[in-house]
Design an enzyme around this catalytic site. Structure first.
Site, PDB file in Angstrom:
ATOM      1  N   GLY A 178      36.438  30.470  33.074  1.00  0.00           N
ATOM      2  CA  GLY A 178      36.952  31.461  32.136  1.00  0.00           C
ATOM      3  C   GLY A 178      37.977  32.334  32.156  1.00  0.00           C
ATOM      4  N   THR A 179      38.290  32.820  33.233  1.00  0.00           N
ATOM      5  CA  THR A 179      39.200  34.025  33.485  1.00  0.00           C
ATOM      6  C   THR A 179      40.576  33.134  33.589  1.00  0.00           C
ATOM      7  OG1 THR A 179      38.129  35.496  34.684  1.00  0.00           O
ATOM      8  CG2 THR A 179      40.346  35.249  35.391  1.00  0.00           C
ATOM      9  N   HIS A 196      29.832  27.661  33.879  1.00  0.00           N
ATOM     10  CA  HIS A 196      28.556  28.010  34.393  1.00  0.00           C
ATOM     11  C   HIS A 196      27.713  29.043  33.669  1.00  0.00           C
ATOM     12  CE1 HIS A 196      29.816  32.499  35.628  1.00  0.00           C
ATOM     13  NE2 HIS A 196      30.964  31.840  35.206  1.00  0.00           N
ATOM     14  N   CYS A 228      31.376  40.783  35.890  1.00  0.00           N
ATOM     15  CA  CYS A 228      32.554  40.987  36.401  1.00  0.00           C
ATOM     16  C   CYS A 228      33.022  42.398  36.583  1.00  0.00           C
ATOM     17  CB  CYS A 228      33.743  40.389  35.545  1.00  0.00           C
ATOM     18  SG  CYS A 228      33.695  38.662  35.316  1.00  0.00           S
TER      19      CYS A 228
END
Length: 385
Positions: free
Chosen positions: A70-71, A202, A327
């Protein structure tokens, strides 16, 4: 009994995903760029996985680019649009409650001379469409917003924003971070004015280290690093074959069970919330309830108790929760999401995020509430001494 209620941080990979990844490591180890049979065989499997992901989003196969997660998907979407279309404008818009993989990119771009607008949110974590409309100028290049907030589960009005953008003569690019909503909250890309959308493996019972970005056909996105031109040149590097195949299986499984999963998640969330409200006094629900919020995320403040202390108390009973985004949960600073929602300091300090999966059961929910009730009572007694 083990009760895992931190599914917004990561989910347990399904057995089908694990089996596919093991098979990929054992049998499908060829490099998809190789010309021999082993390479061609893997290339076909990647195409099949791309089709699975595309079908789950209702888009074309060629509009899916695989990434490391995603990042990276968010970074490619934002930086790729900036680099590829800089002449179109200098203003970019996001909200104050985005994930760090978006907010930190915007902060970096601000130091490079771009005009950044950070939209406010209300007490429920929703942006104001009118404020967004007023912020859009002819010089606006990009709008980047998350569909579902990862800490409180607020659903942003993406469809309404899409309709607003369709009415504009000079339309900015629209990127949606759908990492928390993919597979849980429906979003029909075929009917929406979205140019780019990010997902992660994930979060949907797939593997870590794999994600994807939807890039609408015709949208120019420049690569943020260069290499062998894999993934149409947007994301160079030898493909993570086990991850890609695992993501394909996870996306297919989520797509096939979307309605069932949604109802299961809502049932679990409602059961949990109903008991909490009835049995634990002095709590605050952060975000919207029912169908107005995501079906899998519930953020609750327990004033008078530090969230981290409550988290570790529950851990003793093998109940796993979070104090916020995975995060940033190890940092000492307060949640930027809850601060933007104007919560009081003790409400922020006492916030816990419970996030559910369709693998959870009613029995697990009841056990978690029973133990939570006990720990809250004991910790509040200690604090009052």
């Amino acid at each position: 009994m083990e009760v895992y209620l931190d599914n917004s941080a990561t989910t347990k990979p399904s057995e089908e995903v694990i089996e596919m990844m093991i098979k990929a490591l054992r049998e499908h180890y060829g490099n998809p760029s190789s010309l021999h049979r082993k390479g061609v065989e893997v290339e076909k499997l990647i195409k099949a996985a791309r089709k699975q992901v595309a079908r789950s989003l209702g888009v074309k196969d060629e509009e899916i680019i695989f990434t490391s997660g995603g990042t990276e998907s968010n970074n490619i979407a934002i930086l790729g649009i900036i680099e590829g279309n800089r002449r179109k404008g200098n203003r970019i818009i996001t909200s104050k409650i985005e994930h760090p993989s978006v907010l930190n990119v915007f902060k970096s771009l601000e130091t490079r001379g771009l005009e950044v607008i950070y939209l406010d949110v209300d007490e429920w974590g929703k942006i104001d469409i009118n404020q967004l409309q007023e912020a859009i100028t002819d010089n606006t290049l990009l709008i980047s917003l998350m569909h579902v907030n990862n800490e409180v589960g607020t659903i942003q009005p993406i469809e309404e924003i899409s309709k607003l953008l369709q009415r504009l003569k000079s339309k900015p690019f629209f990127h949606v971070d759908a990492i928390q909503s993919f597979g849980k909250v429906k979003l029909n890309l075929g009917k929406l004015n979205i140019d780019m959308l990010s997902i992660s493996g994930h979060k949907i019972h797939g593997p870590k280290g794999i994600g994807a970005i939807f890039v609408r056909k015709g949208v120019k996105v420049s690569p943020i690093f260069l290499g062998g031109n894999q993934e149409t040149g947007i994301r160079s590097g030898t493909e993570n074959v086990p991850g890609i195949l695992g993501l394909g299986v996870a996306a297919e499984k989520m797509w096939e069970g979307t309605n069932t999963h949604h109802e299961q998640l809502l049932m679990l969330k409602d059961r949990f919330l109903r008991r909490i409200k009835n049995e634990i006094p002095n709590i605050k629900i952060n975000g919207l309830e029912g169908n107005d919020g995501a079906p899998h995320i519930l953020n609750i403040s327990f004033p008078g108790i530090r969230g981290e202390v409550l988290l570790h108390s529950l851990e003793q009973d093998r109940i796993y929760v979070s104090t916020g985004s995975a995060c940033s949960s190890k940092k000492s600073s307060q949640s930027h999401v809850l601060k933007a929602m104007k919560l009081k300091d003790d409400e922020i300090e006492g916030a816990i995020r419970f996030s559910f999966s369709y693998n959870n059961t009613a029995e697990e929910i009841d056990y978690a509430v029973d133990r939570l009730k006990k720990h809250v009572e004991e910790l509040r007694k200690i604090m009052m001494r």
